[in-house]
Design a protein around this motif. Structure first.
Motif, PDB file in Angstrom:
ATOM      1  N   THR A 452      -0.082   6.038   6.081  1.00 14.73           N
ATOM      2  CA  THR A 452       0.557   6.961   5.261  1.00 14.73           C
ATOM      3  C   THR A 452       0.205   6.227   3.669  1.00 14.73           C
ATOM      4  OG1 THR A 452       2.734   5.530   5.649  1.00 14.73           O
ATOM      5  CG2 THR A 452       2.048   6.740   7.145  1.00 14.73           C
ATOM      6  N   ILE A 453       0.258   7.326   3.081  1.00 15.39           N
ATOM      7  CA  ILE A 453       0.480   7.012   1.712  1.00 15.39           C
ATOM      8  C   ILE A 453       2.035   7.385   1.320  1.00 15.39           C
ATOM      9  CG2 ILE A 453      -2.007   7.649   1.078  1.00 15.39           C
ATOM     10  CD1 ILE A 453      -1.469  10.201   0.268  1.00 15.39           C
ATOM     11  N   TRP A 454       2.714   7.916  -0.065  1.00 17.97           N
ATOM     12  CA  TRP A 454       3.762   7.906   0.048  1.00 17.97           C
ATOM     13  C   TRP A 454       3.802   7.857  -2.076  1.00 17.97           C
ATOM     14  CZ3 TRP A 454       6.324   2.711   0.191  1.00 17.97           C
ATOM     15  CH2 TRP A 454       6.597   1.940   0.084  1.00 17.97           C
ATOM     16  N   LEU A 455       4.916   8.860  -2.201  1.00 11.70           N
ATOM     17  CA  LEU A 455       4.864   8.896  -3.593  1.00 11.70           C
ATOM     18  C   LEU A 455       6.202   8.271  -4.085  1.00 11.70           C
ATOM     19  CD1 LEU A 455       4.633  10.565  -6.819  1.00 11.70           C
ATOM     20  CD2 LEU A 455       5.639  12.734  -5.656  1.00 11.70           C
ATOM     21  N   ARG A 456       6.459   7.407  -4.933  1.00 16.00           N
ATOM     22  CA  ARG A 456       7.798   7.683  -5.483  1.00 16.00           C
ATOM     23  C   ARG A 456       8.122   6.984  -7.293  1.00 16.00           C
ATOM     24  NH1 ARG A 456       7.941   7.235  -1.076  1.00 16.00           N
ATOM     25  NH2 ARG A 456       8.540   5.278   0.535  1.00 16.00           N
ATOM     26  N   ASN A 457       9.073   7.925  -7.371  1.00 15.97           N
ATOM     27  CA  ASN A 457       9.378   8.412  -8.702  1.00 15.97           C
ATOM     28  C   ASN A 457       8.503   9.123  -9.303  1.00 15.97           C
ATOM     29  OD1 ASN A 457      11.400   5.849  -8.582  1.00 15.97           O
ATOM     30  ND2 ASN A 457       9.260   4.370  -9.212  1.00 15.97           N
ATOM     31  N   GLY A 458       7.751  10.077  -8.754  1.00 14.52           N
ATOM     32  CA  GLY A 458       7.573  11.642  -9.500  1.00 14.52           C
ATOM     33  C   GLY A 458       6.292  11.124  -9.368  1.00 14.52           C
ATOM     34  N   ASN A 459       5.476   9.690  -9.588  1.00 13.60           N
ATOM     35  CA  ASN A 459       4.530   9.979 -10.634  1.00 13.60           C
ATOM     36  C   ASN A 459       3.731   8.401  -9.821  1.00 13.60           C
ATOM     37  OD1 ASN A 459       5.696   7.984 -12.035  1.00 13.60           O
ATOM     38  ND2 ASN A 459       5.288   8.578 -14.142  1.00 13.60           N
ATOM     39  N   GLU A 460       3.819   7.779  -8.920  1.00 11.35           N
ATOM     40  CA  GLU A 460       3.309   6.704  -8.434  1.00 11.35           C
ATOM     41  C   GLU A 460       3.297   6.533  -7.053  1.00 11.35           C
ATOM     42  OE1 GLU A 460       6.226   3.406  -8.998  1.00 11.35           O
ATOM     43  OE2 GLU A 460       6.436   3.472 -11.194  1.00 11.35           O
ATOM     44  N   TYR A 461       1.901   6.864  -6.789  1.00 13.14           N
ATOM     45  CA  TYR A 461       1.148   6.847  -5.710  1.00 13.14           C
ATOM     46  C   TYR A 461       0.938   5.797  -5.210  1.00 13.14           C
ATOM     47  CZ  TYR A 461       1.093  11.324  -6.684  1.00 13.14           C
ATOM     48  OH  TYR A 461       1.988  13.071  -7.109  1.00 13.14           O
ATOM     49  N   GLU A 462       0.885   5.839  -4.048  1.00  7.89           N
ATOM     50  CA  GLU A 462      -0.352   3.963  -3.475  1.00  7.89           C
ATOM     51  C   GLU A 462       0.343   4.437  -1.750  1.00  7.89           C
ATOM     52  OE1 GLU A 462       3.123   0.186  -2.147  1.00  7.89           O
ATOM     53  OE2 GLU A 462       2.665   0.303  -4.157  1.00  7.89           O
ATOM     54  N   ALA A 463      -1.053   4.235  -1.319  1.00  3.98           N
ATOM     55  CA  ALA A 463      -1.843   3.575  -0.141  1.00  3.98           C
ATOM     56  C   ALA A 463      -0.693   2.625   1.099  1.00  3.98           C
ATOM     57  CB  ALA A 463      -3.336   3.907   0.037  1.00  3.98           C
ATOM     58  N   CYS A 464      -0.457   3.212   1.859  1.00  5.66           N
ATOM     59  CA  CYS A 464       0.514   1.859   2.543  1.00  5.66           C
ATOM     60  C   CYS A 464      -0.669   1.295   3.426  1.00  5.66           C
ATOM     61  CB  CYS A 464       2.044   2.558   3.549  1.00  5.66           C
ATOM     62  SG  CYS A 464       3.278   3.726   2.435  1.00  5.66           S
ATOM     63  N   ALA A 465      -1.471   0.528   3.080  1.00  2.00           N
ATOM     64  CA  ALA A 465      -2.609  -0.215   3.157  1.00  2.00           C
ATOM     65  C   ALA A 465      -2.152  -2.004   3.749  1.00  2.00           C
ATOM     66  CB  ALA A 465      -3.558  -0.028   2.682  1.00  2.00           C
ATOM     67  N   GLY A 466      -0.382  -2.461   3.417  1.00  2.00           N
ATOM     68  CA  GLY A 466      -0.221  -3.405   4.028  1.00  2.00           C
ATOM     69  C   GLY A 466      -1.076  -4.760   3.327  1.00  2.00           C
ATOM     70  N   PRO A 467      -1.703  -5.604   2.318  1.00  2.00           N
ATOM     71  CA  PRO A 467      -0.001  -4.596   0.124  1.00  2.00           C
ATOM     72  C   PRO A 467      -1.102  -3.591   0.692  1.00  2.00           C
ATOM     73  CG  PRO A 467      -1.827  -6.001   0.118  1.00  2.00           C
ATOM     74  CD  PRO A 467      -2.243  -6.200   1.466  1.00  2.00           C
ATOM     75  N   GLY A 468      -0.469  -2.409  -0.335  1.00  2.00           N
ATOM     76  CA  GLY A 468      -0.081  -1.691  -0.953  1.00  2.00           C
ATOM     77  C   GLY A 468      -1.243  -1.383  -1.343  1.00  2.00           C
ATOM     78  N   VAL A 469      -1.727  -0.257  -2.035  1.00  2.00           N
ATOM     79  CA  VAL A 469      -2.827   0.265  -2.641  1.00  2.00           C
ATOM     80  C   VAL A 469      -2.544   1.312  -3.734  1.00  2.00           C
ATOM     81  CG1 VAL A 469      -5.571   1.000  -3.108  1.00  2.00           C
ATOM     82  CG2 VAL A 469      -4.545  -0.464  -1.026  1.00  2.00           C
ATOM     83  N   ARG A 470      -2.528   0.854  -4.919  1.00  2.00           N
ATOM     84  CA  ARG A 470      -2.281   2.067  -5.838  1.00  2.00           C
ATOM     85  C   ARG A 470      -3.039   3.053  -6.134  1.00  2.00           C
ATOM     86  NH1 ARG A 470       2.066   1.111  -9.426  1.00  2.00           N
ATOM     87  NH2 ARG A 470       1.941   2.914 -10.167  1.00  2.00           N
TER      88      ARG A 470
END
Length: 549
Positions: A452-470
């Motif tokens: 999965t990927i996610w968005l946080r705080n309107g402008n912070e995108y990250e790939a949930c790769a464990g650890p996350g990738v901005r």
């Protein structure tokens, strides 16, 4: 009528043994006429002396004498036939190349009308007459005229090939099954003909279908060539546009430096010309004072004229031509970067159009929804409400994370779906294993079955790769495309409006059914109230991915 009469006269002069016009006609005691050589050979090969037509026997063997009257009539008939070559033209024609000729005709060979499998002879209409009138010849098997009649006879038994051995796939006669093909399966040629004819119709239909398929393939290839040409023209135009823009930029940069040099030089020249004017004015005053004889005026003006005006020292002033070093290299580098960027966009855009062909119809599963989630009636939208609903306990339901899964699961192949994320400040999207944890705190990473990927705080995108990738994502992301290739172990995310690849998980090992995963995230007092919407592909924008090649 005249032609018909000639045909009937010709019938009267035919020997019933050789079926040709009489040669040395003789009359035997019963009154029937034959060629002398034909009846002689017939009696030589038989123990009794019978008439071949009426079967009347004679003993002793009759003496044979040429019938002069019939001989004269035959001679007259032959003479007329030689001088009237079209005697049969109203009903018969001479055999043309690749047509079967009559085997009995002498001189001009007429076109055969039938072939006899018993006599192994082809006959024109005239010479066929005995087979149509004589009872013993009527029993012969007549077929459409063919050449090489000997090939239709069994070489061993000298009988017509009337059967087919299905064991040896060979045509045989009626005697062959007794010895050579004993215990073999055989059927009449006629039955095999009917069966094969039915198969032939099927074969013809298959051939026509194959022809049609190939014609369609030709059209498809021609269409591909046309699309390729259109794409080439389009890319050529785009390349010319890019080159033109960079060339204009290159020229503008050089011209700007030249203009700056010219402006500087023009300023220096104007300033120098002003000083020259002042100096020329002073020179005139000096010249006038030098001839003045008025002592008082001379002394008074001398101090003013001698005093040097305030002027610039021009010794170290110069105009240096601008340096153009690196301009070409910088333009080429910018062009290279531009082309690389454009090529990357084209490749990604083509790839996106290709994967969109695997679109699947995805609907949300209410049995997996967190109690705070609100679903649309069609199962295509979900957002987070402020009230936690009291729902029946289900093993598959999320209890702590505001998440929901799709009803559809996938265990092989490729699939693709799109989700609108417009107006949201937080969300999660992707695919997960069916066996993921649904209760309590959940860690989103491939190790725990999340891609999965996610968005946080309107402008912070990250790939949930464990650890996350901005992730570097353009602002204003409104729609996300998710593509999965199960066998390839690939999960890719696309920015639909910009046709940009956001991120790809590669080398994945799924080992379970995969389900689309949606996380609207908390409402945050209305700041994140917009829904996640599963949207169909815009067919107006969906064109063949080959258009980009």
């Amino acid at each position: 009528m005249a032609a018909a009469g000639r045909v009937r006269s010709a019938d009267q002069f035919l020997c019933s043994i050789c079926l040709d016009v009489f040669t040395d006609p003789v009359t035997i005691p019963c009154g029937h006429n034959f060629c002398k050589s034909c009846i002689t050979e017939h009696w030589d090969n038989n123990d009794n002396y019978q008439c071949p037509k009426c079967k009347k026997a004679f003993y002793p063997r009759p003496e044979l004498y040429v019938n002069t009257f019939i001989s004269e009539m035959v001679a007259q008939f032959r003479h007329e036939a030689q001088h009237e070559p079209n005697i049969y033209s109203s009903e018969q024609q001479a055999a043309k190349p690749r047509e079967v000729p009559c085997d009995v005709c002498t001189g001009t060979k007429l076109k055969a009308l039938k072939s006899c499998l018993v006599c192994l002879t082809s006959y024109c209409q005239t010479h066929l007459e005995p087979h149509l009138t004589l009872s013993r010849l009527k029993q012969h098997q007549l077929i459409h005229p063919v050449e090489n009649l000997e090939d239709r006879m069994c070489r061993k038994h000298d009988k017509p090939l009337e059967l087919i051995c299905k064991t040896d796939h060979t045509c045989i006669c009626v005697l062959c099954p007794v010895v050579d093909h004993k215990n073999h399966e055989f059927v009449p040629l006629k039955d095999e003909y009917e069966e094969r004819k039915a198969e032939l119709k099927k074969t013809e239909a298959e051939i026509q279908q194959m022809i049609q398929e190939r014609r369609l393939k030709i059209q498809e290839i021609q269409r591909s060539v046309e699309l390729s040409k259109n794409a080439a023209d389009r890319k050529t135009a785009e390349g010319v546009k890019v080159y033109t823009a960079l060339m204009n930029q290159f020229k503008e940069e050089i011209q700007e430096k030249q203009r700056s040099t010219e402006t500087q030089a023009k300023g220096f020249i104007n300033e120098l010309e002003q000083e020259i004017c002042e100096l020329e004015k002073r020179s005139t005053e000096v010249e006038q004072l030098s001839v003045c004889e008025d002592h008082l005026h001379f002394v008074q003006r001398f101090t003013c004229v001698k005093a040097a005006p305030s002027m610039k020292t021009w010794t170290k002033v110069s105009v240096h031509p601008p340096s153009y070093e690196g301009t070409v290299e910088r333009a080429v580098s910018e062009l290279k970067d531009k082309l690389t960027e454009d090529t990357k966009k084209v490749v990604v855009k083509a790839e996106l159009k290709r994967v969109q062909q695997y679109e699947v119809d995805v609907t949300l599963d209410p049995d997996t929804a967190h109690p705070n989630l609100i679903l649309s009636d069609d199962g295509k939208q979900v957002h987070t409400g402020d009230v936690k609903k009291k729902l029946p306990h289900k093993r598959q339901r999320f209890t702590d994370c505001c998440s929901i899964l799709a009803k559809q699961s996938f265990f092989s192949g490729r699939f693709y779906f799109e989700v609108q994320v417009k107006g949201k400040t937080d969300w999660d999207l992707g695919v997960v294993r069916k066996s993921i944890k649904r209760k309590g705190q959940i860690t989103a990473s491939p190790q725990y079955g999340h891609w999965t990927i996610w968005l946080r705080n309107g402008n912070e995108y990250e790939a949930c790769a464990g650890p996350g990738v901005r992730l570097s994502v353009q602002s204003g992301l409104q729609k996300v495309g998710v593509f999965v290739d199960y066998e390839e172990g690939l999960v890719s995310f696309y920015d639909i409006d910009s046709s940009v690849l956001i991120y790809s998980f590669t080398g994945c090992r799924f080992n379970d059914k995969l389900l689309p995963y949606f996380g609207p995230c908390p409402n945050y007092r209305g700041k994140n109230s917009a829904p996640l919407i599963i949207t169909p592909i815009d067919t107006k924008k969906l064109i063949k991915w080959t258009d980009f090649l």
